[in-house]
Design a protein around this motif. Structure first.
Motif, PDB file in Angstrom:
ATOM      1  N   ASN A   1     -56.958  14.212  36.429  1.00 36.91           N
ATOM      2  CA  ASN A   1     -58.015  14.008  35.433  1.00 36.91           C
ATOM      3  C   ASN A   1     -59.385  14.250  36.055  1.00 36.91           C
ATOM      4  O   ASN A   1     -59.697  13.726  37.120  1.00 36.91           O
ATOM      5  N   THR A   2     -60.182  15.093  35.404  1.00 39.44           N
ATOM      6  CA  THR A   2     -61.559  15.354  35.830  1.00 39.44           C
ATOM      7  C   THR A   2     -62.513  15.025  34.682  1.00 39.44           C
ATOM      8  O   THR A   2     -62.216  15.339  33.527  1.00 39.44           O
ATOM      9  N   GLN A   3     -63.624  14.389  35.010  1.00 39.48           N
ATOM     10  CA  GLN A   3     -64.608  14.036  33.992  1.00 39.48           C
ATOM     11  C   GLN A   3     -65.839  14.937  34.123  1.00 39.48           C
ATOM     12  O   GLN A   3     -66.332  15.166  35.226  1.00 39.48           O
ATOM     13  N   ILE A   4     -66.318  15.437  32.986  1.00 41.56           N
ATOM     14  CA  ILE A   4     -67.539  16.256  32.984  1.00 41.56           C
ATOM     15  C   ILE A   4     -68.485  15.754  31.894  1.00 41.56           C
ATOM     16  O   ILE A   4     -68.055  15.143  30.905  1.00 41.56           O
ATOM     17  N   LEU A   5     -69.760  15.998  32.092  1.00 41.01           N
ATOM     18  CA  LEU A   5     -70.791  15.623  31.116  1.00 41.01           C
ATOM     19  C   LEU A   5     -71.595  16.866  30.773  1.00 41.01           C
ATOM     20  O   LEU A   5     -72.080  17.567  31.663  1.00 41.01           O
ATOM     21  N   VAL A   6     -71.725  17.152  29.491  1.00 38.68           N
ATOM     22  CA  VAL A   6     -72.470  18.336  29.032  1.00 38.68           C
ATOM     23  C   VAL A   6     -73.593  17.878  28.114  1.00 38.68           C
ATOM     24  O   VAL A   6     -73.356  17.171  27.141  1.00 38.68           O
TER      25      VAL A   6
ATOM     26  N   ILE B   1     -60.888  16.369  31.393  1.00 42.71           N
ATOM     27  CA  ILE B   1     -59.954  17.499  31.516  1.00 42.71           C
ATOM     28  C   ILE B   1     -58.698  16.952  32.182  1.00 42.71           C
ATOM     29  O   ILE B   1     -58.700  16.600  33.360  1.00 42.71           O
ATOM     30  N   VAL B   2     -57.629  16.867  31.421  1.00 36.32           N
ATOM     31  CA  VAL B   2     -56.369  16.292  31.898  1.00 36.32           C
ATOM     32  C   VAL B   2     -55.346  17.408  32.070  1.00 36.32           C
ATOM     33  O   VAL B   2     -55.067  18.152  31.127  1.00 36.32           O
ATOM     34  N   VAL B   3     -54.806  17.516  33.271  1.00 39.81           N
ATOM     35  CA  VAL B   3     -53.847  18.577  33.591  1.00 39.81           C
ATOM     36  C   VAL B   3     -52.513  17.951  33.990  1.00 39.81           C
ATOM     37  O   VAL B   3     -52.476  17.011  34.786  1.00 39.81           O
ATOM     38  N   GLN B   4     -51.454  18.483  33.437  1.00 37.47           N
ATOM     39  CA  GLN B   4     -50.112  18.031  33.797  1.00 37.47           C
ATOM     40  C   GLN B   4     -49.356  19.173  34.454  1.00 37.47           C
ATOM     41  O   GLN B   4     -49.391  20.314  33.983  1.00 37.47           O
ATOM     42  N   ASP B   5     -48.671  18.850  35.555  1.00 35.97           N
ATOM     43  CA  ASP B   5     -47.893  19.879  36.253  1.00 35.97           C
ATOM     44  C   ASP B   5     -46.810  19.183  37.072  1.00 35.97           C
ATOM     45  O   ASP B   5     -46.939  18.001  37.430  1.00 35.97           O
ATOM     46  N   THR B   6     -45.754  19.918  37.366  1.00 31.66           N
ATOM     47  CA  THR B   6     -44.682  19.346  38.178  1.00 31.66           C
ATOM     48  C   THR B   6     -45.081  19.230  39.642  1.00 31.66           C
ATOM     49  O   THR B   6     -44.390  18.583  40.417  1.00 31.66           O
ATOM     50  N   ASN B   7     -46.190  19.870  40.018  1.00 29.63           N
ATOM     51  CA  ASN B   7     -46.720  19.788  41.376  1.00 29.63           C
ATOM     52  C   ASN B   7     -48.030  19.014  41.331  1.00 29.63           C
ATOM     53  O   ASN B   7     -49.003  19.461  40.708  1.00 29.63           O
ATOM     54  N   ALA B   8     -48.069  17.859  41.969  1.00 27.96           N
ATOM     55  CA  ALA B   8     -49.256  17.004  41.900  1.00 27.96           C
ATOM     56  C   ALA B   8     -50.479  17.686  42.502  1.00 27.96           C
ATOM     57  O   ALA B   8     -51.590  17.616  41.964  1.00 27.96           O
TER      58      ALA B   8
ATOM     59  N   LEU C   1     -51.064  20.908  42.767  1.00 30.24           N
ATOM     60  CA  LEU C   1     -51.525  22.001  41.908  1.00 30.24           C
ATOM     61  C   LEU C   1     -52.245  21.451  40.664  1.00 30.24           C
ATOM     62  O   LEU C   1     -53.223  22.044  40.201  1.00 30.24           O
ATOM     63  N   ALA C   2     -51.779  20.327  40.143  1.00 32.05           N
ATOM     64  CA  ALA C   2     -52.446  19.719  38.984  1.00 32.05           C
ATOM     65  C   ALA C   2     -53.893  19.355  39.321  1.00 32.05           C
ATOM     66  O   ALA C   2     -54.810  19.570  38.515  1.00 32.05           O
ATOM     67  N   VAL C   3     -54.106  18.814  40.518  1.00 30.19           N
ATOM     68  CA  VAL C   3     -55.459  18.465  40.957  1.00 30.19           C
ATOM     69  C   VAL C   3     -56.319  19.720  41.096  1.00 30.19           C
ATOM     70  O   VAL C   3     -57.483  19.758  40.660  1.00 30.19           O
ATOM     71  N   LYS C   4     -55.747  20.781  41.681  1.00 30.10           N
ATOM     72  CA  LYS C   4     -56.499  22.023  41.857  1.00 30.10           C
ATOM     73  C   LYS C   4     -56.893  22.633  40.512  1.00 30.10           C
ATOM     74  O   LYS C   4     -58.021  23.102  40.329  1.00 30.10           O
ATOM     75  N   ILE C   5     -55.963  22.635  39.574  1.00 29.75           N
ATOM     76  CA  ILE C   5     -56.259  23.222  38.261  1.00 29.75           C
ATOM     77  C   ILE C   5     -57.359  22.435  37.561  1.00 29.75           C
ATOM     78  O   ILE C   5     -58.286  23.013  36.966  1.00 29.75           O
TER      79      ILE C   5
ATOM     80  N   ASN D   1     -76.731  22.430  31.787  1.00 28.70           N
ATOM     81  CA  ASN D   1     -76.745  21.069  32.293  1.00 28.70           C
ATOM     82  C   ASN D   1     -75.351  20.451  32.187  1.00 28.70           C
ATOM     83  O   ASN D   1     -75.095  19.545  31.402  1.00 28.70           O
ATOM     84  N   VAL D   2     -74.458  21.001  32.974  1.00 24.29           N
ATOM     85  CA  VAL D   2     -73.087  20.478  33.031  1.00 24.29           C
ATOM     86  C   VAL D   2     -72.912  19.739  34.348  1.00 24.29           C
ATOM     87  O   VAL D   2     -73.197  20.272  35.422  1.00 24.29           O
ATOM     88  N   SER D   3     -72.459  18.518  34.265  1.00 19.72           N
ATOM     89  CA  SER D   3     -72.257  17.696  35.466  1.00 19.72           C
ATOM     90  C   SER D   3     -70.793  17.316  35.573  1.00 19.72           C
ATOM     91  O   SER D   3     -70.170  16.930  34.586  1.00 19.72           O
ATOM     92  N   ILE D   4     -70.269  17.443  36.785  1.00 23.91           N
ATOM     93  CA  ILE D   4     -68.904  16.968  37.041  1.00 23.91           C
ATOM     94  C   ILE D   4     -69.024  15.529  37.527  1.00 23.91           C
ATOM     95  O   ILE D   4     -69.485  15.274  38.646  1.00 23.91           O
ATOM     96  N   LEU D   5     -68.608  14.602  36.698  1.00 22.49           N
ATOM     97  CA  LEU D   5     -68.776  13.184  37.028  1.00 22.49           C
ATOM     98  C   LEU D   5     -67.737  12.695  38.014  1.00 22.49           C
ATOM     99  O   LEU D   5     -68.020  11.870  38.879  1.00 22.49           O
ATOM    100  N   ALA D   6     -66.524  13.168  37.879  1.00 16.41           N
ATOM    101  CA  ALA D   6     -65.450  12.699  38.764  1.00 16.41           C
ATOM    102  C   ALA D   6     -64.431  13.794  38.928  1.00 16.41           C
ATOM    103  O   ALA D   6     -63.875  14.284  37.953  1.00 16.41           O
ATOM    104  N   LYS D   7     -64.222  14.205  40.175  1.00 17.00           N
ATOM    105  CA  LYS D   7     -63.210  15.224  40.452  1.00 17.00           C
ATOM    106  C   LYS D   7     -61.824  14.573  40.519  1.00 17.00           C
ATOM    107  O   LYS D   7     -61.683  13.399  40.851  1.00 17.00           O
ATOM    108  N   ALA D   8     -60.826  15.373  40.220  1.00 15.19           N
ATOM    109  CA  ALA D   8     -59.456  14.894  40.364  1.00 15.19           C
ATOM    110  C   ALA D   8     -59.142  14.733  41.841  1.00 15.19           C
ATOM    111  O   ALA D   8     -59.552  15.547  42.668  1.00 15.19           O
ATOM    112  N   GLN D   9     -58.445  13.662  42.171  1.00 20.53           N
ATOM    113  CA  GLN D   9     -58.101  13.362  43.554  1.00 20.53           C
ATOM    114  C   GLN D   9     -56.594  13.352  43.716  1.00 20.53           C
ATOM    115  O   GLN D   9     -55.858  12.906  42.826  1.00 20.53           O
TER     116      GLN D   9
END
Length: 247
Positions: free
Chosen positions: A47-52, A120-127, A129-133, A153-161
């Protein structure tokens, strides 16, 4: 003829077919457990959070109408994120062996009510790869959206870890087993009542009273072979079976 069944009869049927109900429940739970643990592929979620929002100078302030407009544009941003213009670049950067449409099926873009923050929520069988996507999609969107909507003015609030303790979101074996137990119980009870309904044989005095609507005033008892031998040895000349008669 109208037939009725009381609570005692219901429990009687369940008790009589308990083995069948238990067997179906165990089979359903076993199949669910085997499929969940050994057949289904685990799926991980990132899961990645963005603010626009619109760019503002220090002297400019937001008003309620602009905030409301930004909130209403969230759905537009969601569609842009899942568009080939964004996901095509994501597949190219990550060298993914899939089309943007296939990648779109793995991505969900959501936001809370009246919030400008998109997830932005990504699901994948590879954890990993899901973070990278998830992170690449957010980065590509931040880079490409100014060209599309003149928004810078797009900000990435939290990257997927990638957490070492990250657990798959599905399948959920224990939940599946619990559901299978309930389904097995329901199927077993239903089958028990169906078999009881289709069984027209008379087995005891209660069946006679219930089906023939007659009172039972006597029964014929059954004598075992051992008891017959005892009767023979003692030269007991009475009939081998006791019998009582009644109207």
């Amino acid at each position: 003829m109208e037939e009725s069944i009381d609570l005692k009869q219901l429990f009687g049927v369940i008790k009589k077919r308990f083995w069948l109900i238990a067997l179906l429940t165990i089979i359903a739970a076993t199949i669910s457990g085997v499929v969940s643990f050994f057949v289904l592929t685990p799926v991980y979620e990132a899961n990645t959070q963005i603010l626009v929002n619109q760019a503002k100078s220090k002297e400019q302030f937001y008003n309620s109408s602009e905030l409301q407009t930004n909130v209403q544009l969230i759905q537009t941003y969601n569609d842009i994120i899942k568009s080939p213009a964004i996901l095509g670049e994501v597949t190219k950067q990550l060298n993914l062996d899939m089309t943007p449409k296939q990648l779109s099926n793995q991505i969900q873009v959501t936001n809370s009510q009246d919030s400008q923050v998109a997830h932005i929520v990504v699901q994948d069988t590879n954890a990993r790869l899901a973070v990278k996507i998830a992170n690449t999609t957010a980065a590509v969107f931040k880079k490409e959206v100014p060209k599309i909507m003149s928004i810078d003015n797009v900000s990435i609030l939290a990257k997927a870890q990638l957490d070492e303790a990250l657990s798959p979101i599905k399948p959920q074996p224990f939940l599946n087993i619990a559901i299978a137990v309930v389904v097995g119980l329901m199927a077993g009870v239903g089958l028990a009542f169906l078999l009881e309904y289709l069984d027209n044989t008379i087995k005891n005095e209660q069946d006679v009273e219930r089906i023939l609507q007659l009172s039972v005033i006597g029964v014929i008892s059954v004598i075992k072979e051992e008891e017959l031998k005892d009767f023979s040895s003692s030269s007991y000349a009475s009939p081998v079976r006791g019998e009582s008669r009644g109207a």
